[in-house]
Design a protein around this motif. Structure first.
Motif, PDB file in Angstrom:
ATOM      1  N   LEU A  90       2.161   5.937 -16.778  1.00 32.78           N
ATOM      2  CA  LEU A  90       3.461   5.281 -16.873  1.00 32.78           C
ATOM      3  C   LEU A  90       4.196   5.312 -15.533  1.00 32.78           C
ATOM      4  O   LEU A  90       4.846   4.335 -15.133  1.00 32.78           O
ATOM      5  CB  LEU A  90       4.314   5.951 -17.952  1.00 32.78           C
ATOM      6  CG  LEU A  90       3.874   5.701 -19.403  1.00 32.78           C
ATOM      7  CD1 LEU A  90       4.558   6.684 -20.345  1.00 32.78           C
ATOM      8  CD2 LEU A  90       4.166   4.263 -19.822  1.00 32.78           C
ATOM      9  N   THR A  91       4.057   6.438 -14.825  1.00 31.64           N
ATOM     10  CA  THR A  91       4.680   6.562 -13.507  1.00 31.64           C
ATOM     11  C   THR A  91       4.050   5.576 -12.529  1.00 31.64           C
ATOM     12  O   THR A  91       4.751   4.901 -11.757  1.00 31.64           O
ATOM     13  CB  THR A  91       4.525   7.996 -12.978  1.00 31.64           C
ATOM     14  OG1 THR A  91       5.116   8.913 -13.914  1.00 31.64           O
ATOM     15  CG2 THR A  91       5.199   8.157 -11.625  1.00 31.64           C
ATOM     16  N   GLN A  92       2.721   5.460 -12.591  1.00 33.07           N
ATOM     17  CA  GLN A  92       2.027   4.512 -11.707  1.00 33.07           C
ATOM     18  C   GLN A  92       2.436   3.075 -12.021  1.00 33.07           C
ATOM     19  O   GLN A  92       2.533   2.236 -11.121  1.00 33.07           O
ATOM     20  CB  GLN A  92       0.511   4.675 -11.889  1.00 33.07           C
ATOM     21  CG  GLN A  92      -0.015   5.979 -11.306  1.00 33.07           C
ATOM     22  CD  GLN A  92      -1.441   6.282 -11.762  1.00 33.07           C
ATOM     23  OE1 GLN A  92      -1.960   5.637 -12.683  1.00 33.07           O
ATOM     24  NE2 GLN A  92      -2.062   7.264 -11.138  1.00 33.07           N
ATOM     25  N   ALA A  93       2.699   2.794 -13.298  1.00 34.19           N
ATOM     26  CA  ALA A  93       3.102   1.444 -13.682  1.00 34.19           C
ATOM     27  C   ALA A  93       4.449   1.063 -13.078  1.00 34.19           C
ATOM     28  O   ALA A  93       4.727  -0.124 -12.856  1.00 34.19           O
ATOM     29  CB  ALA A  93       3.157   1.328 -15.202  1.00 34.19           C
ATOM     30  N   LEU A  94       5.293   2.056 -12.793  1.00 35.92           N
ATOM     31  CA  LEU A  94       6.593   1.788 -12.173  1.00 35.92           C
ATOM     32  C   LEU A  94       6.468   1.301 -10.733  1.00 35.92           C
ATOM     33  O   LEU A  94       7.413   0.735 -10.178  1.00 35.92           O
ATOM     34  CB  LEU A  94       7.463   3.051 -12.204  1.00 35.92           C
ATOM     35  CG  LEU A  94       8.106   3.402 -13.552  1.00 35.92           C
ATOM     36  CD1 LEU A  94       8.637   4.826 -13.521  1.00 35.92           C
ATOM     37  CD2 LEU A  94       9.224   2.415 -13.880  1.00 35.92           C
ATOM     38  N   ALA A  95       5.318   1.533 -10.126  1.00 36.92           N
ATOM     39  CA  ALA A  95       5.130   1.206  -8.710  1.00 36.92           C
ATOM     40  C   ALA A  95       5.402  -0.263  -8.412  1.00 36.92           C
ATOM     41  O   ALA A  95       5.978  -0.596  -7.370  1.00 36.92           O
ATOM     42  CB  ALA A  95       3.717   1.576  -8.270  1.00 36.92           C
ATOM     43  N   ASP A  96       4.982  -1.153  -9.308  1.00 35.98           N
ATOM     44  CA  ASP A  96       5.121  -2.593  -9.050  1.00 35.98           C
ATOM     45  C   ASP A  96       6.285  -3.215  -9.796  1.00 35.98           C
ATOM     46  O   ASP A  96       6.349  -4.446  -9.938  1.00 35.98           O
ATOM     47  CB  ASP A  96       3.817  -3.312  -9.422  1.00 35.98           C
ATOM     48  CG  ASP A  96       2.676  -2.940  -8.488  1.00 35.98           C
ATOM     49  OD1 ASP A  96       2.925  -2.806  -7.285  1.00 35.98           O
ATOM     50  OD2 ASP A  96       1.545  -2.774  -8.981  1.00 35.98           O
ATOM     51  N   ILE A  97       7.195  -2.380 -10.285  1.00 35.32           N
ATOM     52  CA  ILE A  97       8.376  -2.897 -10.963  1.00 35.32           C
ATOM     53  C   ILE A  97       9.557  -2.800  -9.990  1.00 35.32           C
ATOM     54  O   ILE A  97      10.009  -1.698  -9.657  1.00 35.32           O
ATOM     55  CB  ILE A  97       8.698  -2.098 -12.248  1.00 35.32           C
ATOM     56  CG1 ILE A  97       7.466  -2.005 -13.139  1.00 35.32           C
ATOM     57  CG2 ILE A  97       9.867  -2.737 -12.983  1.00 35.32           C
ATOM     58  CD1 ILE A  97       6.906  -3.326 -13.597  1.00 35.32           C
ATOM     59  N   PRO A  98      10.054  -3.920  -9.502  1.00 32.45           N
ATOM     60  CA  PRO A  98      11.154  -3.876  -8.532  1.00 32.45           C
ATOM     61  C   PRO A  98      12.481  -3.534  -9.207  1.00 32.45           C
ATOM     62  O   PRO A  98      12.593  -3.540 -10.435  1.00 32.45           O
ATOM     63  CB  PRO A  98      11.173  -5.303  -7.969  1.00 32.45           C
ATOM     64  CG  PRO A  98      10.649  -6.143  -9.092  1.00 32.45           C
ATOM     65  CD  PRO A  98       9.633  -5.305  -9.814  1.00 32.45           C
ATOM     66  N   GLY A  99      13.489  -3.214  -8.396  1.00 32.86           N
ATOM     67  CA  GLY A  99      14.824  -3.018  -8.934  1.00 32.86           C
ATOM     68  C   GLY A  99      15.291  -1.581  -8.892  1.00 32.86           C
ATOM     69  O   GLY A  99      14.504  -0.638  -8.743  1.00 32.86           O
ATOM     70  N   ILE A 100      16.586  -1.413  -9.065  1.00 36.44           N
ATOM     71  CA  ILE A 100      17.220  -0.109  -8.946  1.00 36.44           C
ATOM     72  C   ILE A 100      16.837   0.821 -10.079  1.00 36.44           C
ATOM     73  O   ILE A 100      16.721   2.051  -9.889  1.00 36.44           O
ATOM     74  CB  ILE A 100      18.765  -0.271  -8.874  1.00 36.44           C
ATOM     75  CG1 ILE A 100      19.423   1.061  -8.507  1.00 36.44           C
ATOM     76  CG2 ILE A 100      19.299  -0.830 -10.180  1.00 36.44           C
ATOM     77  CD1 ILE A 100      19.076   1.542  -7.124  1.00 36.44           C
ATOM     78  N   THR A 101      16.613   0.289 -11.279  1.00 33.92           N
ATOM     79  CA  THR A 101      16.259   1.142 -12.424  1.00 33.92           C
ATOM     80  C   THR A 101      14.940   1.857 -12.178  1.00 33.92           C
ATOM     81  O   THR A 101      14.809   3.066 -12.409  1.00 33.92           O
ATOM     82  CB  THR A 101      16.166   0.299 -13.716  1.00 33.92           C
ATOM     83  OG1 THR A 101      17.403  -0.368 -13.935  1.00 33.92           O
ATOM     84  CG2 THR A 101      15.848   1.169 -14.915  1.00 33.92           C
TER      85      THR A 101
END
Length: 334
Positions: free
Chosen positions: A293-304
């Protein structure tokens, strides 16, 4: 009763009655003084028994056994007749289907008919190479009814041939959508899987609608394939299933890629990041799932996503913390 009268009353020709006599299947009880065959009422009854058994498909030899052998049991013979009848019906149904497909292709002449027949035979060949070549040639060289391509795609086990059939269906227009949708309801899991894979490659809007519906399919495999396809098409409905795939570790890299495509929309990006963070906060999530799940955040842009990664860089799970810190470092250098 003489043979002519018997023929008129029974509907069995005099020639056939003589044939029965020659086989010993029906010998008339008596003869006239002039030597003509004379049939009794019992003989007439036997004629009707013979014709009744023949109507079931028994040969004359089998009819004789059934009527004259005291030890004869009909169950095995009837079972065999059932099998033969089913095979005959299947053969006739296949022929009818082939003729209907030839008619739908609207051949201009016999050369066209022969080419279509050759293609249909190739699609059903035992050779994977022949089936693949037939699929690739079906669009341009010899256009065939879409139904034939769908049937082949739903039954194909060779991955290379299956890919060629899905490509051919994608080139053939919208005709295959409804037929493939029926495949989603098949009792066979493999057929359902092939159906959703084929729908995923159709470019039309009708296919997108079918994939949306497939997100609620009772088959988990179908739901996952539908989510991957919808993610690539930018459909936000796929997000929950994609995140679940990451948690479960099933095609998680592909699911993360699909989420990154969806995150191209800034509003949706924050929603996806929020969902990922919500999953990370669950106490029941395993360490390996938290890392994914942490790795999936890598390609999610934005402040959140950035804030979530900053918090995760101090996570109690060292592997999660190191992963988050590394991703943050990469984001800072972009």
């Amino acid at each position: 009763m003489l043979i002519g009268d018997v023929a008129r009353r029974s509907g069995v020709s005099a020639r056939m009655l003589r044939h029965y006599d020659s086989l010993g299947l029906l010998r008339p009880t008596g003869r006239t003084e002039a030597g003509y065959r004379e049939y009794s009422s019992e003989d007439i009854r036997r004629i009707f028994h013979i014709e009744s058994l023949r109507s079931l498909g028994l040969s004359l030899h089998e009819v004789g056994r059934a009527l004259d052998d005291p030890g004869f049991t009909p169950s095995e013979l009837v079972d065999d007749l059932i099998r033969q009848t089913r095979e005959r019906i299947a053969g006739e149904t296949e022929l009818l289907t082939r003729l209907r497909r030839i008619a739908a292709a609207e051949p201009a002449d016999w050369e066209d008919v022969l080419r279509i027949v050759a293609l249909l035979q190739a699609l059903g060949s035992e050779s994977a190479g022949k089936r693949q070549r037939a699929a690739l040639s079906s669009v341009e060289e010899v256009p065939v009814q879409v139904e034939a391509l769908v049937e082949a795609a739903l039954s194909e086990t060779d991955p290379n041939v299956a890919g060629a059939l899905r490509w051919a269906l994608a080139q053939s227009g919208e005709g295959g959508s409804a037929l493939l949708a029926e495949g989603l309801g098949s009792p066979a899991a493999e057929v359902r899987k092939r159906a959703v894979q084929s729908i995923a490659e159709l470019p039309n809007g009708e296919a997108t609608a079918l994939l949306r519906d497939a997100l609620t399919n009772s088959d988990l495999v179908v739901r996952r394939y539908a989510a991957l396809a919808l993610g690539a098409r930018g459909v936000a409905d796929a997000v929950p299933t994609l995140i679940d795939m990451i948690v479960q570790g099933v095609d998680d890299a592909d699911a993360a890629d699909a989420l990154s495509v969806l995150a191209g929309d800034s509003v949706l990006a924050d929603q996806i990041a929020g969902r990922l963070v919500g999953c990370l906060a669950r106490g029941t999530i395993e360490s390996s799932a938290r890392r994914r799940l942490t790795q999936a955040l890598a390609d999610i842009p934005g402040i959140t996503a950035s804030r979530a990664l900053a918090d995760l860089s101090h996570d109690e799970d060292r592997a999660v913390a190191l992963t988050a810190a590394y991703i943050l470092k990469l984001r800072d250098t972009r």
